[in-house]
Design a protein around this motif. Structure first.
Motif, PDB file in Angstrom:
ATOM      1  N   UNK A  84     156.478 132.570 -24.761  1.00  0.00           N
ATOM      2  CA  UNK A  84     155.878 132.091 -23.518  1.00  0.00           C
ATOM      3  C   UNK A  84     156.798 130.989 -23.002  1.00  0.00           C
ATOM      4  N   UNK A  85     157.324 131.201 -21.792  1.00  0.00           N
ATOM      5  CA  UNK A  85     158.245 130.234 -21.202  1.00  0.00           C
ATOM      6  C   UNK A  85     157.861 130.009 -19.749  1.00  0.00           C
ATOM      7  N   UNK A  86     157.864 128.749 -19.347  1.00  0.00           N
ATOM      8  CA  UNK A  86     157.643 128.390 -17.945  1.00  0.00           C
ATOM      9  C   UNK A  86     158.911 127.673 -17.497  1.00  0.00           C
ATOM     10  N   UNK A  87     159.528 128.189 -16.434  1.00  0.00           N
ATOM     11  CA  UNK A  87     160.791 127.610 -15.973  1.00  0.00           C
ATOM     12  C   UNK A  87     160.859 127.687 -14.447  1.00  0.00           C
ATOM     13  N   UNK A  97     163.052 133.127 -27.907  1.00  0.00           N
ATOM     14  CA  UNK A  97     162.994 133.125 -29.357  1.00  0.00           C
ATOM     15  C   UNK A  97     161.691 133.843 -29.711  1.00  0.00           C
ATOM     16  N   UNK A  98     161.782 135.064 -30.179  1.00  0.00           N
ATOM     17  CA  UNK A  98     160.592 135.879 -30.381  1.00  0.00           C
ATOM     18  C   UNK A  98     160.002 135.648 -31.770  1.00  0.00           C
ATOM     19  N   UNK A 126     162.335 121.998 -10.242  1.00  0.00           N
ATOM     20  CA  UNK A 126     161.713 122.088  -8.925  1.00  0.00           C
ATOM     21  C   UNK A 126     160.807 123.319  -8.840  1.00  0.00           C
ATOM     22  N   UNK A 127     159.618 123.127  -8.247  1.00  0.00           N
ATOM     23  CA  UNK A 127     158.682 124.238  -8.065  1.00  0.00           C
ATOM     24  C   UNK A 127     159.242 125.200  -7.037  1.00  0.00           C
ATOM     25  N   UNK A 128     158.849 126.452  -7.047  1.00  0.00           N
ATOM     26  CA  UNK A 128     157.841 127.113  -7.873  1.00  0.00           C
ATOM     27  C   UNK A 128     158.389 127.450  -9.265  1.00  0.00           C
ATOM     28  N   UNK A 129     157.441 127.667 -10.184  1.00  0.00           N
ATOM     29  CA  UNK A 129     157.775 128.019 -11.561  1.00  0.00           C
ATOM     30  C   UNK A 129     157.532 129.501 -11.799  1.00  0.00           C
ATOM     31  N   UNK A 130     158.215 130.014 -12.784  1.00  0.00           N
ATOM     32  CA  UNK A 130     157.982 131.379 -13.262  1.00  0.00           C
ATOM     33  C   UNK A 130     157.427 131.263 -14.666  1.00  0.00           C
ATOM     34  N   UNK A 131     156.325 131.968 -14.921  1.00  0.00           N
ATOM     35  CA  UNK A 131     155.826 132.051 -16.298  1.00  0.00           C
ATOM     36  C   UNK A 131     156.206 133.422 -16.828  1.00  0.00           C
ATOM     37  N   UNK A 132     156.814 133.430 -17.976  1.00  0.00           N
ATOM     38  CA  UNK A 132     157.316 134.651 -18.604  1.00  0.00           C
ATOM     39  C   UNK A 132     156.694 134.736 -19.998  1.00  0.00           C
ATOM     40  N   UNK A 133     155.860 135.743 -20.218  1.00  0.00           N
ATOM     41  CA  UNK A 133     155.201 135.935 -21.512  1.00  0.00           C
ATOM     42  C   UNK A 133     155.593 137.305 -22.045  1.00  0.00           C
ATOM     43  N   UNK A 134     155.968 137.353 -23.316  1.00  0.00           N
ATOM     44  CA  UNK A 134     156.317 138.610 -23.990  1.00  0.00           C
ATOM     45  C   UNK A 134     155.310 138.840 -25.107  1.00  0.00           C
ATOM     46  N   UNK A 135     154.823 140.080 -25.208  1.00  0.00           N
ATOM     47  CA  UNK A 135     153.833 140.421 -26.232  1.00  0.00           C
ATOM     48  C   UNK A 135     154.093 141.839 -26.732  1.00  0.00           C
ATOM     49  N   UNK A 150     161.417 143.468 -29.945  1.00  0.00           N
ATOM     50  CA  UNK A 150     161.946 143.322 -28.587  1.00  0.00           C
ATOM     51  C   UNK A 150     162.008 144.668 -27.884  1.00  0.00           C
ATOM     52  N   UNK A 151     162.249 145.716 -28.634  1.00  0.00           N
ATOM     53  CA  UNK A 151     162.332 147.051 -28.046  1.00  0.00           C
ATOM     54  C   UNK A 151     160.984 147.525 -27.524  1.00  0.00           C
ATOM     55  N   UNK A 152     159.891 147.161 -28.191  1.00  0.00           N
ATOM     56  CA  UNK A 152     158.576 147.701 -27.849  1.00  0.00           C
ATOM     57  C   UNK A 152     157.661 146.703 -27.162  1.00  0.00           C
TER      58      UNK A 152
END
Length: 160
Positions: A84-87, A97-98, A126-135, A150-152
């Motif tokens: 989970x990354x917010x950037x 880092x999984x 600086x806003x806006x931010x992107x939230x990126x979640x991998x599951x 990472x493949x699935x």
């Protein structure tokens, strides 16, 4: 008189037939084993693809005051959140880092908190931010093989 020495025709045919049948059974066994192993690989890959397609993760809300990202899983399989990354949107996507951060059960009426700072990495800017979640679906999660995970895995990306 000349004496005949040798093996009779019947014995020769019996030996050649036995060798042919033995080789046939050997080849049949090799081909059957290869086919069975190939089918197991195909079934495994198909199951992983189905689990991936049944995986759904939703970012419900980000509470900046308490530093919590609320997520839910309305899909059909339980999920393991790997990153989970917010950037800032203006920044390039950071390297992930999984690792297992949280488990989110498949449920239409539950939400799960991810703490910004410990569960979710925050890169300020600086806003806006992107939230990126991998599951990844918990049924195919392999804690010993990050490359396979990472493949699935599925990715949820949202601008906030």
């Amino acid at each position: 008189m000349r004496e005949k020495k040798g093996i009779s025709y019947v014995v020769t045919v019996a030996i050649v037939t036995a060798v042919t049948i033995t080789l046939g059974f050997f080849l049949w066994g090799v081909v059957s084993g290869w086919t069975g192993a190939s089918m197991m690989d195909i079934v495994s890959e198909t199951n992983k693809g189905i689990a991936q397609q049944r995986s759904i993760l939703v970012v419900e809300f980000i509470d900046w005051e308490s530093g919590t990202v609320w997520v839910s899983n309305p899909g059909k399989v339980d999920l393991v959140i790997l990153s989970c990354t917010i950037y800032p949107k203006s920044n390039p996507q950071p390297q992930g880092n999984y690792r297992e951060i949280a488990r989110v059960s498949a449920s239409m009426d539950r939400v799960y908190p991810l703490k910004i700072g410990s569960d979710c990495q925050l890169i300020t800017g600086q806003k806006p931010y992107v939230i990126d979640i991998r599951a990844i679906a918990s049924t195919i999660y392999n804690p010993n093989n990050p490359l396979e995970n990472a493949q699935w895995m599925i990715m949820v990306r949202q601008i906030v």
